[in-house]
Design an enzyme around this catalytic site. Structure first.
Site, PDB file in Angstrom:
ATOM      1  N   GLY A 131       0.749  -1.172  -0.402  1.00 45.03           N
ATOM      2  CA  GLY A 131      -0.462   0.194  -0.068  1.00 45.03           C
ATOM      3  C   GLY A 131       1.244   1.204  -0.096  1.00 45.03           C
ATOM      4  N   GLN A 132       2.291   1.738  -0.387  1.00 45.52           N
ATOM      5  CA  GLN A 132       2.792   2.261   0.031  1.00 45.52           C
ATOM      6  C   GLN A 132       2.752   3.137  -1.046  1.00 45.52           C
ATOM      7  OE1 GLN A 132       4.698  -0.926   0.380  1.00 45.52           O
ATOM      8  NE2 GLN A 132       5.848  -0.840   1.296  1.00 45.52           N
ATOM      9  N   ARG A 133       2.920   3.995  -0.909  1.00 44.52           N
ATOM     10  CA  ARG A 133       1.731   5.874  -1.961  1.00 44.52           C
ATOM     11  C   ARG A 133       3.069   4.731  -3.578  1.00 44.52           C
ATOM     12  NH1 ARG A 133      -0.565  10.415  -1.961  1.00 44.52           N
ATOM     13  NH2 ARG A 133      -0.459  10.353   1.045  1.00 44.52           N
ATOM     14  N   THR A 134       4.083   4.729  -3.961  1.00 44.36           N
ATOM     15  CA  THR A 134       4.686   4.453  -5.190  1.00 44.36           C
ATOM     16  C   THR A 134       3.973   3.377  -5.503  1.00 44.36           C
ATOM     17  OG1 THR A 134       5.901   3.480  -4.024  1.00 44.36           O
ATOM     18  CG2 THR A 134       6.958   5.884  -4.427  1.00 44.36           C
ATOM     19  N   LEU A 135       3.195   2.347  -4.555  1.00 45.84           N
ATOM     20  CA  LEU A 135       2.762   0.672  -5.581  1.00 45.84           C
ATOM     21  C   LEU A 135       1.208   0.935  -5.909  1.00 45.84           C
ATOM     22  CD1 LEU A 135       4.532  -1.335  -2.747  1.00 45.84           C
ATOM     23  CD2 LEU A 135       5.167  -1.106  -4.890  1.00 45.84           C
TER      24      LEU A 135
END
Ligand code: G3D
Ligand code: MG
Length: 204
Positions: free
Chosen positions: A69-73
């Site tokens: 769920g990281q922003r980049t993902l």
């Protein structure tokens, strides 16, 4: 017969459900899955891609996709939408600072055509943390009452204590079964002993 119809019929016969675990990073998605699978929950590390877990639960095979769920993902979430029966949106109930970000991401997600019809369970996780927001507060903060496009429910839980984890999965399975299996007209649809309860709002 269209390809989608054939796939649906096969899945009905196989009693399979595809469930997507999403939410901001650090919400506890992977820990909840480990808890469900009886694995050591102390050994979690951030999910950089995705995990798939398969469980048999109440006679259904659940294919659960746990996506980082990281922003980049987040832009990659859409690669997992096809054929999703339910979304489990996991919230870190102690993370007040990111509740607005969490709300935006959830409402953006629900606009996806390919997720139309999927059941939505919001897990208000980490209830064991002192000062965690209660599920009623999260319901308001995420504007869940504004969701008209999906059948939804919110349940407070803790992956650490195990509180309400199974209850949440039960709601998902019953809600999806109610739609896919009871709504089925095909003779291959399994017959269940009891009709599932109507969608309910859990505020426990
Ligand atoms: P994610 O998969 O959503 O990104 P993880 O989240 O499952 O990796 O969990 C992130 C951190 O939150 C982990 O701690 C994990 O132990 C913790 N966590 C998950 N669920 C709960 C919960 O119910 N209660 C509490 N108190 N903590 C929880 P670390 O320290 O490894 O980062
Ligand atoms: Mg993870």
């Amino acid at each position: 017969m269209g390809l989608l119809t054939i796939i649906r019929k096969n899945r009905r016969k196989e009693r399979e459900m595809r469930i997507l675990f999403l939410g901001l990073d650090n919400a506890g998605k992977t820990t909840i899955l480990k808890r469900l699978n009886g694995e050591d929950i102390m050994a979690v590390s951030p999910t950089l891609g995705f995990n798939i877990k398969t469980f048999v639960h109440e006679g259904y095979t659940l294919n659960i996709w746990d996506v980082g769920g990281q922003r980049t993902l987040r832009p990659y979430w859409r690669n997992y939408f096809e054929q999703t029966d339910a979304i489990v949106w996991v919230v870190d109930s102690g993370d007040r600072l990111r509740m607005e970000d969490c709300k935006q991401e959830l409402h953006t997600l629900l606009q996806e055509d390919r997720l139309a019809g999927a059941s939505l369970l919001v897990f208000a996780n980490k209830q064991d943390i002192r000062g965690a927001m209660a599920s009623a507060e999260i319901r308001t903060a995420l504007d869940l009452d504004g969701i008209k496009s999906h059948q939804w429910s919110i349940m407070s839980c803790s992956a650490v204590t195990g509180h309400n984890i199974l209850e949440g999965i039960n709601w998902v399975v019953e809600d999806v079964a109610g739609r896919i299996y009871y709504g089925a007209t095909s003779g291959s649809a399994p017959i269940l002993a009891q009709p599932p309860p109507l969608a309910q709002q859990f505020t426990a």
